[in-house]
Design an enzyme around this catalytic site. Structure first.
Site, short mmCIF file in Angstrom:
data_model
loop_
_atom_site.label_atom_id
_atom_site.label_comp_id
_atom_site.label_asym_id
_atom_site.label_seq_id
_atom_site.Cartn_x
_atom_site.Cartn_y
_atom_site.Cartn_z
N ASP A 91 -5.43 -4.13 -0.67
CA ASP A 91 -4.19 -3.80 0.03
C ASP A 91 -3.06 -3.84 -0.99
O ASP A 91 -3.24 -4.30 -2.12
CB ASP A 91 -3.96 -4.76 1.21
CG ASP A 91 -3.03 -4.17 2.27
OD1 ASP A 91 -2.40 -3.12 2.00
OD2 ASP A 91 -2.90 -4.77 3.37
N GLY A 194 1.23 -2.00 10.96
CA GLY A 194 2.36 -2.50 11.76
C GLY A 194 1.96 -3.09 13.10
O GLY A 194 2.80 -3.22 13.99
N1 GUN Z 1 -1.93 -5.62 6.73
C1 GUN Z 1 -1.57 -5.87 8.00
N2 GUN Z 1 -0.73 -4.92 8.46
C2 GUN Z 1 -0.55 -4.04 7.47
C3 GUN Z 1 0.20 -2.83 7.35
O1 GUN Z 1 0.90 -2.37 8.27
N3 GUN Z 1 0.10 -2.16 6.15
C4 GUN Z 1 -0.65 -2.65 5.12
N4 GUN Z 1 -0.71 -1.95 3.97
N5 GUN Z 1 -1.37 -3.77 5.21
C5 GUN Z 1 -1.31 -4.46 6.37
#
Ligand code: GUN
Ligand code: ZN
Length: 647
Positions: A91, A194
């Site tokens: 992420d 989100g």
């Molecule tokens: N992890 C939990 N929610 C989100 C999000 O909205 N975007 C990203 N990139 N990681 C997340």
């Protein structure tokens, strides 16, 4: 090939797929445990051994901001620092912007960093759209996110798949628009973001709306990840709505809080007196023993328990997709939790969208509990389509009523010559001829399920001059059903399954109807001495024979019932081999997954008949996999004369 995504099995929008990454295959639905690179409780390799974990997710933002770790990652790659040779997703730091306000990330830099450390799925730095965002703010988050996604996707991922995120707060139109925008970027992998605040607030109804709106805009042939969803109680619902991948940090967060996850929700270890869990952790330590452990050991054990729960829930869901019972699972979970129940009701409000993906029949019958079950999209669509089929061309109608009327014996010799027969079932009044068709006789019903329409209303709707209700008799010895004449049954099923025009064309010739000597049920139907249809006893629907396809092809103008095949696949399809998605040029939007279709070439020459596994937009979007299971091609004629060739 890296990035290939293939559908193997489906149940409506829910699907079992195969995703290829640079470090191996992931079979979805899958749950990715979050690994904090600074605080590794359990290693990825150990997770794979204990829980069958296929892919893990870690955070490139944390790696890039941690002295020492960053350098190691650049040297050894993300797989090196995790000590894992399987698929790893990273992420981008977006979640950190949601939790801490003072986070600054270079959007292009963080994607480049993820690629440089060999991430299998690199996430674009999206803008987290909070549920309380105004429309303007949510729209801004979408615009920035889409622009970054477009840049990252056009630069290409190298060894990494590029994951782009749907944002848009709780505004369905923004979600759908965001989904369309990122689908057009060429990103390999889609996430829905989100949503953590909705999950944490148990706002499952709004979550369901967000997922449906996002799915509407997303290209169906790519994986869909629901970001931050690691709560076992909403997994079945999210899969039902078409989410493929989940990630969970909650297994460890909960463990630190002394909470244990179960399919229905979480319990505090402090309150467990009678542990009922049979996972390896709980069978080797009692709740008292868990409480008595040193903190580190307890957290590790609770984290393991939580991962056992999550992985067994994922397995449960896969099995439900396989046997066509996911709706049943979701409904039973929903009835135990008010917020999930609200979400289930929200899901049913989207039935027009959902029914596009619903098969005409499933391996599992439906357990009808009450009117809520009856408004499931597959059930309500049956009621609508079957309710529109006139039982016959008679002037009067007899409606069979009574307990278990749909299995009762009805002596058709008592019928007047101009009298049609219908049956009052828990789902509505339908032609008697449809009582063997899914889901009527394959399902079970509680006494609270009751048809809304009255016999008089039914008769008026079809212009019958007289209606008589007949008390059906329940025969104890066996499910002796009221039986309609073969011709009436064939017409009713054809109208229901293919539409009235198709039914007229198929049944216009000199017809012969064969019934099974053992069961008396309809089997094969021939026109002018050639087989056109084969009746499937398991779901009371027809399989199309090649000659049936020829009749439909001649009677129905394009694009009706057609899948158009590209030139390269013509010889294969004509000889009876599967039609793969990459050879589909076009398809009729009316084809339902699981229903019969005909396959033609670009000049509308008939090549084959078969069963569609996908609907149009899926056939056109998936780069891999089977679109139509061909039953009979124009050149597979000899073997096709045998009924054994039927599926
Ligand atoms: N992890 C939990 N929610 C989100 C999000 O909205 N975007 C990203 N990139 N990681 C997340
Ligand atoms: Zn346990």
């Amino acid at each position: 090939m890296k990035g290939d995504f293939e559908l193997l099995e489906r149940d409506g929008l829910a699907r079992i797929c195969r995703l290829e990454t640079g470090h191996g295959v992931v079979e979805t639905p899958a749950l990715l445990p979050v690994i904090n690179p600074n605080r590794k409780l359990l290693g990825a390799t150990e997770m794979r051994r204990l829980f069958g974990t296929q892919m893990v997710i870690t955070n490139s933002y944390i790696i890039s901001r941690t002295e020492g770790l960053r350098e190691r990652a650049v040297r050894e790659g993300v797989h090196g620092i995790l000590g894992y040779d399987g698929p790893v997703m990273t992420d981008s730091g977006t979640f950190q912007t949601h939790v801490y306000s003072d986070v600054s990330v270079d959007p292009a830099g963080i994607v480049a960093f993820q690629k440089s450390i060999g991430s299998d799925v690199a996430t674009v730095f999206d803008v987290f759209s909070e549920p309380d965002f105004t429309r303007e703010k949510a729209a801004e988050a979408v615009a920035t996110t889409s622009a970054r996604a477009a840049k990252a996707a056009s630069a290409g991922g190298g060894g990494s798949l590029i994951a782009a995120t749907v944002q848009g707060g709780i505004y369905p139109d923004l979600r759908e628009q965001a989904a369309r925008e990122i689908s057009s970027t060429g990103a390999d992998y889609f996430s829905i973001g989100g949503v953590v605040p909705l999950m944490e607030g148990h706002r499952f109804g709004e979550l369901a709306d967000v997922i449906v709106a996002s799915k509407k805009g997303l290209a169906p042939g790519r994986p869909v990840h629901l970001f931050g969803a690691g709560h076992p109680q909403m997994l079945p619902l999210a899969v039902l709505l078409g989410c493929d991948i989940f990630d969970s940090a909650s297994y460890v967060k909960y463990a630190y809080d002394g909470r244990m996850m179960f399919p229905e929700g979480s319990f505090n270890l402090a309150e467990i007196r009678h542990s009922w869990c049979t996972c390896p952790v709980c069978t080797s330590a009692t709740a008292d023993e868990l409480r008595g452990m040193e903190a580190d050991e307890r957290v590790l054990n609770l984290a393991k328990h939580n991962l056992y729960t999550l992985s067994s829930e994922i397995a449960r869901i896969r099995q439900a997709i396989h046997d066509g019972s996911l709706w049943n699972l979701v409904e039973s979970r929903a009835r135990g939790d008010p917020q999930l129940f609200d979400a289930f009701a929200r899901v049913l409000s989207h039935r027009r969208y959902l029914e596009r993906f619903e098969p005409l029949s499933r391996k599992s019958g439906i357990g009808f509990v009450d009117s809520l079950t009856a408004s499931r999209p597959d059930a309500s669509r049956f009621a609508e389509r079957a309710g529109a089929v006139r039982p016959g061309s008679g002037d009067k109608v007899a409606i069979i009523t009574g307990e278990r009327q749909y299995f009762t014996h009805f002596d058709s010799t008592s019928r007047a010559p101009d009298e049609d027969a219908a049956s009052l079932t828990p789902l509505g009044i339908f032609p008697l001829a449809l009582t063997e068709t899914y889901p009527l006789s394959q399902s079970s019903y509680s006494a609270s399920v009751r048809a809304a329409e009255k016999p008089g209303e039914y008769a008026a709707r079809f212009g019958y001059s007289a209606v008589r209700t007949v008390e059906g008799k329940w025969r104890r010895n066996g499910r002796q059903q009221a039986r309609e004449s073969s011709a009436d049954q064939a017409r009713a099923v054809c109208e229901y399954q293919f539409g009235p025009g198709a039914a007229r064309a198929l049944l216009a010739g000199r017809m012969e109807y064969a019934r099974s000597r053992n069961t008396g049920k309809l089997r094969g139907i021939s026109s002018e001495g050639r087989q056109i249809l084969f009746f499937r006893t398991e779901d009371g629907l027809f399989s199309l024979k090649f000659h049936g396809g020829e009749i439909l092809h001649g009677a129905l103008p394009p694009p009706a019932m057609r899948v158009v095949c590209l030139p390269d696949a013509v010889p294969f399809v004509s000889s009876g081999r599967s039609l793969f998605t990459r050879f589909v040029a076009e398809a009729d939007d009316g084809i339902l997954p699981g229903n019969e279709c005909i396959v033609v070439d670009g000049n509308d020459t008939l090549l084959a008949v078969g069963r569609a596994l996908l609907r149009r937009e899926e056939m056109l979007s998936f780069g891999k996999g089977v679109a139509v299971d061909i039953r009979e091609g124009r050149n597979s004629s000899l073997s096709s004369q045998q009924p054994e060739g039927m599926k």
